[in-house]
Design a protein around this motif. Sequence first.
Motif, PDB file in Angstrom:
ATOM      1  N   LEU A  88      34.327  39.798  36.923  1.00  0.00           N
ATOM      2  CA  LEU A  88      35.705  39.824  36.433  1.00  0.00           C
ATOM      3  C   LEU A  88      35.745  39.273  35.008  1.00  0.00           C
ATOM      4  O   LEU A  88      34.989  38.367  34.670  1.00  0.00           O
ATOM      5  CB  LEU A  88      36.626  38.989  37.330  1.00  0.00           C
ATOM      6  CG  LEU A  88      36.727  39.433  38.793  1.00  0.00           C
ATOM      7  CD1 LEU A  88      37.579  38.440  39.578  1.00  0.00           C
ATOM      8  CD2 LEU A  88      37.311  40.831  38.906  1.00  0.00           C
ATOM      9  N   GLU A  89      36.664  39.792  34.202  1.00  0.00           N
ATOM     10  CA  GLU A  89      36.764  39.375  32.809  1.00  0.00           C
ATOM     11  C   GLU A  89      37.872  38.346  32.585  1.00  0.00           C
ATOM     12  O   GLU A  89      38.138  37.967  31.445  1.00  0.00           O
ATOM     13  CB  GLU A  89      37.021  40.592  31.914  1.00  0.00           C
ATOM     14  CG  GLU A  89      35.892  41.620  31.929  1.00  0.00           C
ATOM     15  CD  GLU A  89      36.166  42.784  30.996  1.00  0.00           C
ATOM     16  OE1 GLU A  89      37.281  42.807  30.402  1.00  0.00           O
ATOM     17  OE2 GLU A  89      35.302  43.658  30.855  1.00  0.00           O
ATOM     18  N   LEU A  90      38.507  37.879  33.648  1.00  0.00           N
ATOM     19  CA  LEU A  90      39.669  37.008  33.497  1.00  0.00           C
ATOM     20  C   LEU A  90      39.347  35.734  32.723  1.00  0.00           C
ATOM     21  O   LEU A  90      40.104  35.324  31.843  1.00  0.00           O
ATOM     22  CB  LEU A  90      40.232  36.648  34.870  1.00  0.00           C
ATOM     23  CG  LEU A  90      41.120  37.699  35.541  1.00  0.00           C
ATOM     24  CD1 LEU A  90      41.544  37.210  36.909  1.00  0.00           C
ATOM     25  CD2 LEU A  90      42.338  38.010  34.690  1.00  0.00           C
ATOM     26  N   SER A  91      38.236  35.092  33.067  1.00  0.00           N
ATOM     27  CA  SER A  91      37.888  33.842  32.395  1.00  0.00           C
ATOM     28  C   SER A  91      37.729  34.052  30.899  1.00  0.00           C
ATOM     29  O   SER A  91      38.208  33.251  30.083  1.00  0.00           O
ATOM     30  CB  SER A  91      36.601  33.262  32.988  1.00  0.00           C
ATOM     31  OG  SER A  91      36.763  32.960  34.348  1.00  0.00           O
ATOM     32  N   GLN A  92      37.064  35.127  30.538  1.00  0.00           N
ATOM     33  CA  GLN A  92      36.862  35.421  29.116  1.00  0.00           C
ATOM     34  C   GLN A  92      38.187  35.718  28.435  1.00  0.00           C
ATOM     35  O   GLN A  92      38.417  35.301  27.286  1.00  0.00           O
ATOM     36  CB  GLN A  92      35.903  36.595  28.956  1.00  0.00           C
ATOM     37  CG  GLN A  92      35.632  36.979  27.509  1.00  0.00           C
ATOM     38  CD  GLN A  92      34.687  38.153  27.394  1.00  0.00           C
ATOM     39  OE1 GLN A  92      34.139  38.612  28.382  1.00  0.00           O
ATOM     40  NE2 GLN A  92      34.500  38.650  26.174  1.00  0.00           N
ATOM     41  N   ARG A  93      39.077  36.406  29.128  1.00  0.00           N
ATOM     42  CA  ARG A  93      40.370  36.758  28.542  1.00  0.00           C
ATOM     43  C   ARG A  93      41.259  35.527  28.370  1.00  0.00           C
ATOM     44  O   ARG A  93      42.100  35.490  27.469  1.00  0.00           O
ATOM     45  CB  ARG A  93      41.058  37.821  29.389  1.00  0.00           C
ATOM     46  CG  ARG A  93      40.324  39.153  29.376  1.00  0.00           C
ATOM     47  CD  ARG A  93      41.040  40.216  30.186  1.00  0.00           C
ATOM     48  NE  ARG A  93      42.277  40.661  29.546  1.00  0.00           N
ATOM     49  CZ  ARG A  93      42.340  41.542  28.550  1.00  0.00           C
ATOM     50  NH1 ARG A  93      41.223  42.048  28.035  1.00  0.00           N
ATOM     51  NH2 ARG A  93      43.504  41.914  28.040  1.00  0.00           N
ATOM     52  N   VAL A  94      41.058  34.536  29.219  1.00  0.00           N
ATOM     53  CA  VAL A  94      41.766  33.268  29.011  1.00  0.00           C
ATOM     54  C   VAL A  94      41.263  32.595  27.745  1.00  0.00           C
ATOM     55  O   VAL A  94      42.038  32.091  26.921  1.00  0.00           O
ATOM     56  CB  VAL A  94      41.603  32.337  30.230  1.00  0.00           C
ATOM     57  CG1 VAL A  94      42.133  30.944  29.924  1.00  0.00           C
ATOM     58  CG2 VAL A  94      42.338  32.908  31.445  1.00  0.00           C
ATOM     59  N   ARG A  95      39.941  32.590  27.576  1.00  0.00           N
ATOM     60  CA  ARG A  95      39.359  31.918  26.411  1.00  0.00           C
ATOM     61  C   ARG A  95      39.745  32.606  25.100  1.00  0.00           C
ATOM     62  O   ARG A  95      39.898  31.949  24.073  1.00  0.00           O
ATOM     63  CB  ARG A  95      37.838  31.865  26.550  1.00  0.00           C
ATOM     64  CG  ARG A  95      37.350  30.862  27.592  1.00  0.00           C
ATOM     65  CD  ARG A  95      35.858  30.647  27.507  1.00  0.00           C
ATOM     66  NE  ARG A  95      35.117  31.810  27.970  1.00  0.00           N
ATOM     67  CZ  ARG A  95      34.751  31.991  29.236  1.00  0.00           C
ATOM     68  NH1 ARG A  95      35.086  31.109  30.154  1.00  0.00           N
ATOM     69  NH2 ARG A  95      34.066  33.062  29.590  1.00  0.00           N
ATOM     70  N   THR A  96      39.888  33.940  25.129  1.00  0.00           N
ATOM     71  CA  THR A  96      40.247  34.658  23.901  1.00  0.00           C
ATOM     72  C   THR A  96      41.752  34.716  23.670  1.00  0.00           C
ATOM     73  O   THR A  96      42.205  35.074  22.580  1.00  0.00           O
ATOM     74  CB  THR A  96      39.709  36.099  23.950  1.00  0.00           C
ATOM     75  OG1 THR A  96      40.296  36.789  25.068  1.00  0.00           O
ATOM     76  CG2 THR A  96      38.198  36.106  24.071  1.00  0.00           C
ATOM     77  N   GLY A  97      42.540  34.409  24.715  1.00  0.00           N
ATOM     78  CA  GLY A  97      43.986  34.479  24.588  1.00  0.00           C
ATOM     79  C   GLY A  97      44.572  35.785  25.078  1.00  0.00           C
ATOM     80  O   GLY A  97      45.798  35.942  25.156  1.00  0.00           O
ATOM     81  N   ASP A  98      43.727  36.767  25.432  1.00  0.00           N
ATOM     82  CA  ASP A  98      44.225  38.066  25.884  1.00  0.00           C
ATOM     83  C   ASP A  98      44.978  37.981  27.200  1.00  0.00           C
ATOM     84  O   ASP A  98      45.764  38.870  27.531  1.00  0.00           O
ATOM     85  CB  ASP A  98      43.060  39.054  26.037  1.00  0.00           C
ATOM     86  CG  ASP A  98      42.442  39.425  24.696  1.00  0.00           C
ATOM     87  OD1 ASP A  98      43.145  39.326  23.677  1.00  0.00           O
ATOM     88  OD2 ASP A  98      41.256  39.807  24.681  1.00  0.00           O
ATOM     89  N   ILE A  99      44.755  36.920  27.973  1.00  0.00           N
ATOM     90  CA  ILE A  99      45.433  36.771  29.257  1.00  0.00           C
ATOM     91  C   ILE A  99      46.943  36.713  29.078  1.00  0.00           C
ATOM     92  O   ILE A  99      47.705  37.109  29.971  1.00  0.00           O
ATOM     93  CB  ILE A  99      44.923  35.500  29.982  1.00  0.00           C
ATOM     94  CG1 ILE A  99      45.427  35.430  31.415  1.00  0.00           C
ATOM     95  CG2 ILE A  99      45.326  34.252  29.219  1.00  0.00           C
ATOM     96  CD1 ILE A  99      44.887  36.494  32.320  1.00  0.00           C
ATOM     97  N   ALA A 100      47.399  36.224  27.924  1.00  0.00           N
ATOM     98  CA  ALA A 100      48.840  36.152  27.671  1.00  0.00           C
ATOM     99  C   ALA A 100      49.469  37.543  27.726  1.00  0.00           C
ATOM    100  O   ALA A 100      50.577  37.718  28.244  1.00  0.00           O
ATOM    101  CB  ALA A 100      49.107  35.485  26.321  1.00  0.00           C
ATOM    102  N   LEU A 101      48.769  38.527  27.189  1.00  0.00           N
ATOM    103  CA  LEU A 101      49.254  39.904  27.253  1.00  0.00           C
ATOM    104  C   LEU A 101      49.227  40.433  28.679  1.00  0.00           C
ATOM    105  O   LEU A 101      50.141  41.128  29.118  1.00  0.00           O
ATOM    106  CB  LEU A 101      48.414  40.796  26.338  1.00  0.00           C
ATOM    107  CG  LEU A 101      48.464  40.484  24.843  1.00  0.00           C
ATOM    108  CD1 LEU A 101      47.489  41.375  24.090  1.00  0.00           C
ATOM    109  CD2 LEU A 101      49.871  40.663  24.311  1.00  0.00           C
TER     110      LEU A 101
END
Length: 228
Positions: free
Chosen positions: A46-59
């Motif tokens: 899953l890419e969720l952890s990485q997306r949290v670190r990059t800020g993409d999770i906000a989107l």
Amino acid sequence: MLRAYVLIALWEARPGLAGYDVTDAITFCFLTQGFIGPMQVFGGGLELSQRVRTGDIALDLVRPASLQMWSLADDLGRAAFLFLARSIPPTLAGAALFGIRWPSSAGTWAAFAVSMALGIVVSFALRYLIALASCWIVDDRGVQSLALAMTTFFSGMVLPLVIFPGWLGELARALPWAALVQVPADVFLGKADVAAALGFQVLWAAAILALGALVTRAARKKVVIQGG
């Protein structure tokens, strides 16, 4: 192959251990090797952890689509590919080198297909929860390492859970990780009550997905973003 020889030695020393014979043990060995990819037994996928670190999770969290269901759909596609690329080859190799026990009826094949699909869903539900921990902690590597140890030991990946003694065996077979490896393998081998086995997997899948939905709702209110 080394793991197969270890199990062969164990069952030759203890014939009939836990209702398995040597062929069952060999089959279990190569089946579980085949589960590693689709079930993502060693974590990740899953890419969720990485997306949290990059800020993409906000989107991701403000989109109208369910983050959990979108992630599940993506993970099912990954699992389908790895079933073809990572599950079939080692199983066929084990059959060619050692000989394994195949299901004797179409009903068993169908039950196994359903059980494997449910195992993938349970695996996703667990990994999704672990990935969401990144919304509250800066570094999730410790949680990932703990999850890896729990999954490897309690899924049946190290040894079949049916040989775990006493209360440890009862506990291991009742935990959700058993749905990833032990239950599908027992269905394949014809060692399980199919209705009970599938019901066990459905119960854990529903429970952990429901928990994941609640945690996702909480993550919308508190997200730690390192990237922006």
